[in-house]
Design an enzyme around this catalytic site. Structure first.
Site, PDB file in Angstrom:
ATOM      1  N   ASP A  87      -0.509   6.119   5.634  1.00  0.00           N
ATOM      2  CA  ASP A  87      -0.747   6.471   4.238  1.00  0.00           C
ATOM      3  C   ASP A  87      -1.877   7.475   4.076  1.00  0.00           C
ATOM      4  O   ASP A  87      -1.748   8.481   3.365  1.00  0.00           O
ATOM      5  CB  ASP A  87      -1.042   5.201   3.442  1.00  0.00           C
ATOM      6  CG  ASP A  87      -1.233   5.466   1.962  1.00  0.00           C
ATOM      7  OD1 ASP A  87      -2.330   5.931   1.582  1.00  0.00           O
ATOM      8  OD2 ASP A  87      -0.309   5.217   1.183  1.00  0.00           O
ATOM      9  N   ALA A 131       0.694   6.555  -1.155  1.00  0.00           N
ATOM     10  CA  ALA A 131       1.748   7.316  -0.468  1.00  0.00           C
ATOM     11  C   ALA A 131       2.850   6.387   0.017  1.00  0.00           C
ATOM     12  O   ALA A 131       4.045   6.688  -0.123  1.00  0.00           O
ATOM     13  CB  ALA A 131       1.157   8.108   0.700  1.00  0.00           C
ATOM     14  N   ASP A 132       2.465   5.252   0.600  1.00  0.00           N
ATOM     15  CA  ASP A 132       3.469   4.306   1.090  1.00  0.00           C
ATOM     16  C   ASP A 132       4.287   3.728  -0.060  1.00  0.00           C
ATOM     17  O   ASP A 132       5.508   3.574   0.049  1.00  0.00           O
ATOM     18  CB  ASP A 132       2.798   3.174   1.861  1.00  0.00           C
ATOM     19  CG  ASP A 132       2.365   3.590   3.254  1.00  0.00           C
ATOM     20  OD1 ASP A 132       2.879   4.600   3.765  1.00  0.00           O
ATOM     21  OD2 ASP A 132       1.504   2.905   3.835  1.00  0.00           O
ATOM     22  N   TYR A 133       3.620   3.373  -1.159  1.00  0.00           N
ATOM     23  CA  TYR A 133       4.359   2.822  -2.293  1.00  0.00           C
ATOM     24  C   TYR A 133       5.331   3.846  -2.859  1.00  0.00           C
ATOM     25  O   TYR A 133       6.509   3.549  -3.101  1.00  0.00           O
ATOM     26  CB  TYR A 133       3.391   2.357  -3.378  1.00  0.00           C
ATOM     27  CG  TYR A 133       2.798   0.999  -3.104  1.00  0.00           C
ATOM     28  CD1 TYR A 133       3.535  -0.164  -3.319  1.00  0.00           C
ATOM     29  CD2 TYR A 133       1.506   0.868  -2.614  1.00  0.00           C
ATOM     30  CE1 TYR A 133       3.000  -1.412  -3.059  1.00  0.00           C
ATOM     31  CE2 TYR A 133       0.960  -0.384  -2.347  1.00  0.00           C
ATOM     32  CZ  TYR A 133       1.710  -1.522  -2.575  1.00  0.00           C
ATOM     33  OH  TYR A 133       1.178  -2.757  -2.312  1.00  0.00           O
TER      34      TYR A 133
END
Length: 398
Positions: free
Chosen positions: A142, A170-172
């Site tokens: 992320d 970013a991951d979400y």
């Protein structure tokens, strides 16, 4: 055994080969809406199971991204693993993976092989930089996505260092985009019978979210500096310190600024020609923020909230995680859900933000432990005998 029998994705079968956040979140979104999701992980558990903090020896990290899934363990390096993977791919409608590009090909289950096994398969491949391009094989987490995409450069105070977001944004975002891609591919397959590869890159998702700063660069050749908590385009907008804590006030438009001035009992500010336009207020932000800050410091956040509510001026107390988790609005929106785990007891988790009137998301199954559903996956889904499952367990394959 809780089966996925309701929801708009009831009947859709998903094999989740992913780890960490983006891929598991993508698969969980599909599970929340009725898909039958089998998560496959190594017998010792994926890396995130070993990240604290812990609740009864189980990482609470896992509670976030794995509800409504069946969990089966498999050592993908075991000689019999490839055959098992191939059978699960034949069973699945959708496969979700977030290995570095090239990895599943080395495992013997690349997209071309998947199509041989299951011609209309949908493969959602989530990676750092995508399946193509000069950076496609680079590793990414992320923070790397935030730094490389430009997001970190625009986060923080103007005179401070570039700063990470306070969550794994970013991951979400990539997990959400993965779920959207999967849904589009499912819809296309229902209309045409064709499966496809869904290529989702964290770098792409963050780049696409840069908003007005990106457009300023693309269209005007201008690099907008970090603005801290100020708005990029209007003023006055910022965080102010009240007598008992911070409060964010948004009064940057032509209609909102005079309302704030009236609340402050400073009508002369609204009448001042220097502040009569957005450009003028932007040019005099420091002065206006000083005046608003001096007013806010004399009142509590509750007192400010009352007068701003009455005037229709947007505001928000800067809430802690603990405060917002206990708020009536969160309760009213079902944004904290509970599930009873047979061993761990009651687990509380964030709810799904997508609210469908007819087919809402449901929590049918608590986040599972490693291999919790081996019997269901290997015997019911794949039709193995009890002796075969016991042999695989004894051999350390599952």
């Amino acid at each position: 055994m809780a089966n996925a029998t309701t929801g708009p994705l009831a009947g859709v079968k998903v094999l989740d080969l992913s780890r960490f956040i983006a891929g598991p979140l993508c698969a969980q979104i599909l599970a929340d809406f009725g898909a039958e999701v089998v998560k496959l992980e190594r017998p010792g558990g994926e890396d995130s199971r070993h990240h604290g903090p812990y609740y009864r020896d189980e990482s609470i990290y896992m509670f976030l991204y794995h509800r409504n899934k069946y969990d089966a363990s498999l050592d993908t390096r075991h000689p019999e693993a490839l055959g098992i993977l191939e059978r699960l791919i034949e069973w699945a409608d959708v496969v979700v993976e977030n290995y570095r590009p090239g990895t599943i090909e080395k495992m013997g289950i690349g997209y071309e092989r998947m199509k041989e096994l299951n011609p209309d398969i949908i493969l959602v491949s989530i990676s750092g930089f995508g399946q193509t391009g000069p950076d496609s094989r680079r590793a990414l987490f992320d923070a790397i996505s935030q730094a490389s995409s430009g997001l970190m450069s625009m986060t923080g105070e103007p005179d401070g260092k570039p700063t990470l977001s306070g969550t794994y944004i970013a991951d979400y975002t990539t997990g959400y985009q993965g779920a959207i891609g999967a849904l589009m591919a499912i819809l296309h397959r229902e209309r045409t019978g064709e499966g496809q590869l869904v290529d989702i890159a964290s770098f792409d998702t963050m780049f696409s979210a840069l908003g007005i700063r990106l457009m300023s660069e693309l269209m005007l050749g201008q690099d907008m500096p970090r603005s801290g908590s100020r708005d990029l385009l209007t003023a006055p907008v910022n965080v102010y310190e009240a007598a008992d804590g911070p409060i964010y006030i948004q009064a940057g438009t032509a209609s909102l600024f005079p309302r704030l001035c009236e609340v402050m009992k400073r009508p002369e500010l609204a009448d001042d020609p220097r502040f009569g336009s957005v450009e003028g207020r932007m040019a005099h932000q420091e002065y206006l923020e000083g005046e608003i800050g001096a007013w806010a410091a004399t009142l509590t956040t509750d007192e400010i909230a009352r007068v701003l509510d009455d005037a229709g001026v947007p505001y928000a107390k800067v809430a802690s995680v603990a405060e917002v988790a206990r708020s009536p609005q969160i309760a009213a929106r079902d944004m904290i859900v509970e599930s009873e785990h047979p061993e761990l007891g009651m687990i509380r988790m964030p709810g799904n933000p997508v609210k469908l009137e007819k087919t809402p998301p449901t929590v049918r199954k608590a986040p599972p432990r490693v291999g919790e559903d081996n019997e269901y996956v290997y015997r019911t889904i794949l039709g193995m005998s009890g002796e075969d499952v016991a042999r695989l367990r004894e051999a350390g394959a599952i």
